[in-house]
Design a protein around this motif. Structure first.
Motif, PDB file in Angstrom:
ATOM      1  N   MET A   1     -36.820  21.915 -23.680  1.00  0.00           N
ATOM      2  CA  MET A   1     -35.520  22.580 -23.617  1.00  0.00           C
ATOM      3  C   MET A   1     -35.554  23.697 -22.573  1.00  0.00           C
ATOM      4  SD  MET A   1     -33.770  24.993 -26.478  1.00  0.00           S
ATOM      5  CE  MET A   1     -34.215  23.880 -27.794  1.00  0.00           C
ATOM      6  N   SER A   2     -34.550  23.739 -21.721  1.00  0.00           N
ATOM      7  CA  SER A   2     -34.481  24.791 -20.714  1.00  0.00           C
ATOM      8  C   SER A   2     -34.071  26.119 -21.341  1.00  0.00           C
ATOM      9  CB  SER A   2     -33.453  24.414 -19.632  1.00  0.00           C
ATOM     10  OG  SER A   2     -33.213  25.509 -18.770  1.00  0.00           O
ATOM     11  N   THR A   3     -34.678  27.205 -20.845  1.00  0.00           N
ATOM     12  CA  THR A   3     -34.267  28.532 -21.281  1.00  0.00           C
ATOM     13  C   THR A   3     -33.662  29.317 -20.119  1.00  0.00           C
ATOM     14  OG1 THR A   3     -36.519  29.344 -20.926  1.00  0.00           O
ATOM     15  CG2 THR A   3     -35.938  28.670 -23.162  1.00  0.00           C
ATOM     16  N   ALA A   4     -33.156  28.588 -19.110  1.00  0.00           N
ATOM     17  CA  ALA A   4     -32.493  29.246 -17.990  1.00  0.00           C
ATOM     18  C   ALA A   4     -31.302  30.046 -18.515  1.00  0.00           C
ATOM     19  CB  ALA A   4     -32.024  28.200 -16.978  1.00  0.00           C
ATOM     20  N   LEU A   5     -31.165  31.271 -18.017  1.00  0.00           N
ATOM     21  CA  LEU A   5     -30.130  32.152 -18.535  1.00  0.00           C
ATOM     22  C   LEU A   5     -28.778  31.828 -17.907  1.00  0.00           C
ATOM     23  CD1 LEU A   5     -32.032  35.545 -18.687  1.00  0.00           C
ATOM     24  CD2 LEU A   5     -31.865  33.748 -20.390  1.00  0.00           C
ATOM     25  N   THR A   6     -27.766  31.737 -18.755  1.00  0.00           N
ATOM     26  CA  THR A   6     -26.406  31.437 -18.324  1.00  0.00           C
ATOM     27  C   THR A   6     -25.668  32.733 -17.989  1.00  0.00           C
ATOM     28  OG1 THR A   6     -26.338  29.492 -19.764  1.00  0.00           O
ATOM     29  CG2 THR A   6     -24.225  30.382 -19.041  1.00  0.00           C
ATOM     30  N   THR A   7     -24.998  32.764 -16.854  1.00  0.00           N
ATOM     31  CA  THR A   7     -24.188  33.929 -16.499  1.00  0.00           C
ATOM     32  C   THR A   7     -22.917  33.924 -17.340  1.00  0.00           C
ATOM     33  OG1 THR A   7     -25.043  33.896 -14.245  1.00  0.00           O
ATOM     34  CG2 THR A   7     -23.006  35.111 -14.621  1.00  0.00           C
ATOM     35  N   LEU A   8     -22.683  35.016 -18.041  1.00  0.00           N
ATOM     36  CA  LEU A   8     -21.589  35.077 -19.007  1.00  0.00           C
ATOM     37  C   LEU A   8     -20.523  36.111 -18.666  1.00  0.00           C
ATOM     38  CD1 LEU A   8     -23.864  34.921 -22.174  1.00  0.00           C
ATOM     39  CD2 LEU A   8     -22.451  33.054 -21.297  1.00  0.00           C
ATOM     40  N   GLY A   9     -20.897  37.220 -18.047  1.00  0.00           N
ATOM     41  CA  GLY A   9     -19.931  38.271 -17.754  1.00  0.00           C
ATOM     42  C   GLY A   9     -19.638  39.128 -18.975  1.00  0.00           C
ATOM     43  N   VAL A  10     -18.447  39.703 -19.019  1.00  0.00           N
ATOM     44  CA  VAL A  10     -18.033  40.567 -20.127  1.00  0.00           C
ATOM     45  C   VAL A  10     -17.225  39.741 -21.127  1.00  0.00           C
ATOM     46  CG1 VAL A  10     -16.663  42.583 -20.783  1.00  0.00           C
ATOM     47  CG2 VAL A  10     -18.068  42.640 -18.714  1.00  0.00           C
ATOM     48  N   GLY A  11     -17.555  39.884 -22.402  1.00  0.00           N
ATOM     49  CA  GLY A  11     -16.848  39.138 -23.432  1.00  0.00           C
ATOM     50  C   GLY A  11     -16.521  40.006 -24.630  1.00  0.00           C
ATOM     51  N   ILE A  12     -15.935  39.373 -25.633  1.00  0.00           N
ATOM     52  CA  ILE A  12     -15.594  40.059 -26.878  1.00  0.00           C
ATOM     53  C   ILE A  12     -15.805  39.080 -28.025  1.00  0.00           C
ATOM     54  CG2 ILE A  12     -13.139  39.446 -26.665  1.00  0.00           C
ATOM     55  CD1 ILE A  12     -12.500  42.134 -28.055  1.00  0.00           C
ATOM     56  N   GLY A  13     -16.260  39.604 -29.158  1.00  0.00           N
ATOM     57  CA  GLY A  13     -16.477  38.754 -30.315  1.00  0.00           C
ATOM     58  C   GLY A  13     -15.167  38.195 -30.852  1.00  0.00           C
ATOM     59  N   TRP A  14     -15.145  36.885 -31.121  1.00  0.00           N
ATOM     60  CA  TRP A  14     -13.941  36.249 -31.675  1.00  0.00           C
ATOM     61  C   TRP A  14     -13.886  36.528 -33.177  1.00  0.00           C
ATOM     62  CZ3 TRP A  14     -12.752  32.707 -35.457  1.00  0.00           C
ATOM     63  CH2 TRP A  14     -11.459  32.167 -35.420  1.00  0.00           C
ATOM     64  N   ARG A  15     -12.749  37.053 -33.597  1.00  0.00           N
ATOM     65  CA  ARG A  15     -12.472  37.257 -35.014  1.00  0.00           C
ATOM     66  C   ARG A  15     -11.047  36.762 -35.269  1.00  0.00           C
ATOM     67  NH1 ARG A  15     -17.076  38.042 -34.125  1.00  0.00           N
ATOM     68  NH2 ARG A  15     -18.395  39.805 -34.766  1.00  0.00           N
ATOM     69  N   PRO A  16     -10.774  36.172 -36.442  1.00  0.00           N
ATOM     70  CA  PRO A  16      -9.425  35.653 -36.698  1.00  0.00           C
ATOM     71  C   PRO A  16      -8.334  36.698 -36.501  1.00  0.00           C
ATOM     72  CG  PRO A  16     -10.936  34.880 -38.376  1.00  0.00           C
ATOM     73  CD  PRO A  16     -11.705  35.871 -37.555  1.00  0.00           C
ATOM     74  N   GLU A  17      -8.640  37.977 -36.824  1.00  0.00           N
ATOM     75  CA  GLU A  17      -7.621  39.027 -36.747  1.00  0.00           C
ATOM     76  C   GLU A  17      -7.193  39.336 -35.312  1.00  0.00           C
ATOM     77  OE1 GLU A  17     -10.289  39.852 -40.333  1.00  0.00           O
ATOM     78  OE2 GLU A  17     -10.535  39.189 -38.251  1.00  0.00           O
ATOM     79  N   ILE A  18      -8.048  39.042 -34.334  1.00  0.00           N
ATOM     80  CA  ILE A  18      -7.715  39.369 -32.939  1.00  0.00           C
ATOM     81  C   ILE A  18      -7.711  38.120 -32.057  1.00  0.00           C
ATOM     82  CG2 ILE A  18      -8.462  41.783 -33.031  1.00  0.00           C
ATOM     83  CD1 ILE A  18     -11.116  40.904 -31.726  1.00  0.00           C
ATOM     84  N   THR A  19      -7.509  36.979 -32.688  1.00  0.00           N
ATOM     85  CA  THR A  19      -7.573  35.738 -31.910  1.00  0.00           C
ATOM     86  C   THR A  19      -6.534  35.697 -30.788  1.00  0.00           C
ATOM     87  OG1 THR A  19      -7.580  33.331 -32.047  1.00  0.00           O
ATOM     88  CG2 THR A  19      -6.094  34.493 -33.556  1.00  0.00           C
ATOM     89  N   ALA A  20      -5.345  36.223 -31.026  1.00  0.00           N
ATOM     90  CA  ALA A  20      -4.320  36.213 -29.980  1.00  0.00           C
ATOM     91  C   ALA A  20      -4.735  37.094 -28.807  1.00  0.00           C
ATOM     92  CB  ALA A  20      -2.980  36.686 -30.546  1.00  0.00           C
ATOM     93  N   PHE A  21      -5.332  38.245 -29.100  1.00  0.00           N
ATOM     94  CA  PHE A  21      -5.801  39.132 -28.033  1.00  0.00           C
ATOM     95  C   PHE A  21      -6.884  38.444 -27.204  1.00  0.00           C
ATOM     96  CE2 PHE A  21      -8.987  42.142 -26.531  1.00  0.00           C
ATOM     97  CZ  PHE A  21      -8.203  42.986 -25.750  1.00  0.00           C
ATOM     98  N   VAL A  22      -7.845  37.830 -27.886  1.00  0.00           N
ATOM     99  CA  VAL A  22      -8.941  37.161 -27.177  1.00  0.00           C
ATOM    100  C   VAL A  22      -8.399  36.022 -26.319  1.00  0.00           C
ATOM    101  CG1 VAL A  22     -11.078  35.842 -27.471  1.00  0.00           C
ATOM    102  CG2 VAL A  22     -10.605  37.805 -28.959  1.00  0.00           C
ATOM    103  N   ARG A  23      -7.489  35.253 -26.877  1.00  0.00           N
ATOM    104  CA  ARG A  23      -6.930  34.109 -26.168  1.00  0.00           C
ATOM    105  C   ARG A  23      -6.231  34.520 -24.884  1.00  0.00           C
ATOM    106  NH1 ARG A  23      -3.944  32.232 -30.145  1.00  0.00           N
ATOM    107  NH2 ARG A  23      -2.059  33.327 -29.507  1.00  0.00           N
ATOM    108  N   GLU A  24      -5.621  35.696 -24.876  1.00  0.00           N
ATOM    109  CA  GLU A  24      -4.795  36.100 -23.741  1.00  0.00           C
ATOM    110  C   GLU A  24      -5.549  36.879 -22.662  1.00  0.00           C
ATOM    111  OE1 GLU A  24      -1.636  38.191 -25.666  1.00  0.00           O
ATOM    112  OE2 GLU A  24      -0.947  36.382 -26.733  1.00  0.00           O
TER     113      GLU A  24
END
Length: 274
Positions: A1-24
């Motif tokens: 299995m490769s352990t090459a690191l994936t470039t991800l950038g800045v993110g936010i944890g998905w929670r049902p209460e803020i799903t619309a914010f994350v989606r947009e």
């Protein structure tokens, strides 16, 4: 299995209460979901939509108990693996912690003693887990309100040897580094110089609060300026592939969440996602 690191950038944890914010969020490239809250056969539609948009979705486990004396439960590892498959995830994550012992559930992430025996048990469980996963595993050192006595390693040496033994990646929570250093009366930046930062898959950033003279990593408060400063200190040494804002309650207005994401991106020298 490769352990090459994936470039991800800045993110936010998905929670049902803020799903619309994350989606947009127009520039979002990755998010994280609590694995135990996902049914692999029927993942939340919003998460599937994000995946189809090209957003990486990382399942984050909280109940494997990798640091426990007992072997990890095969069905829990299988669930984490199934989440990764269902969401097309580039990696999964869990904790350097235990949550059960002798059949008793603690209900909390508990710190692992920094001893040779505990390191052996943790190593064995991580190896068992990695063998059953279709993607790389990153493990997160937790915020702890106490340390077990008779430690045989400091935190940096313990985690470095764990990475060397297992090939596991690190999920470095900058807020946990701040909380632990503050509660121990230590310099948080010193830990950065003791860790294999090139093995950090991504980082968490979160807020907390002081109570009875101890700083608690609550995920329900704004990210303090000191934690944002630590992000800059970390990135001056080695910029991680991703930084993720965690919020688990008392959700502020969208403008405040956007401001926190922008502050994290600016401190890291990364592209804003707002």
């Amino acid at each position: 299995m490769s352990t090459a690191l994936t470039t991800l950038g800045v993110g936010i944890g998905w929670r049902p209460e803020i799903t619309a914010f994350v989606r947009e969020l127009p520039g979002l490239r990755f998010t994280e979901v609590i694995a135990e809250g996902v049914h692999p056969a029927h993942p939340p539609r919003d998460l599937l939509d994000l995946r189809e948009r090209g957003v990486a979705v990382v399942p984050h486990g909280v109940k494997l108990s990798l640091g426990g004396a007992e072997p990890v439960a095969p069905e829990r590892v299988a669930h984490l693996a199934a989440c990764a498959e269902a969401l097309g995830s580039p990696l999964v994550s869990e904790h350097v912690a235990f949550v059960r012992a002798g059949g008793i559930e603690a209900g909390h992430l508990l710190p692992v003693p920094r001893t040779r025996a505990a390191l052996d048990a943790l190593t064995a469980n991580i190896r068992r887990t990695r063998a059953e996963l279709p993607v790389p595993l990153a493990v997160e050192p937790i915020a702890a309100l106490f340390d077990w006595p008779d430690a045989e390693y400091d935190e940096g040496a313990f985690l470095t040897e764990l990475v060397e033994r297992t090939g596991v990646l690190l999920l470095l929570d900058v807020a946990n580094v701040y909380a632990n250093a503050r509660n121990r009366g230590e310099d948080p930046v010193a830990l950065f110089d003791r860790l294999p930062l090139e093995r950090v898959a991504y980082c968490h950033v979160a807020g907390g609060a002081e109570h009875d003279g101890r700083y608690h990593d609550t995920h329900t408060a704004p990210v303090p300026g000191e934690v944002v400063d630590l992000v800059a200190e970390l990135c001056a040494r080695h910029r991680p592939p991703g930084l993720l804002l965690e919020r688990d309650g008392r959700y502020p207005p969208a403008a405040e969440l956007r401001a926190e994401l922008d502050a994290i991106a600016d401190a890291a020298g990364m592209e804003r996602v707002t």
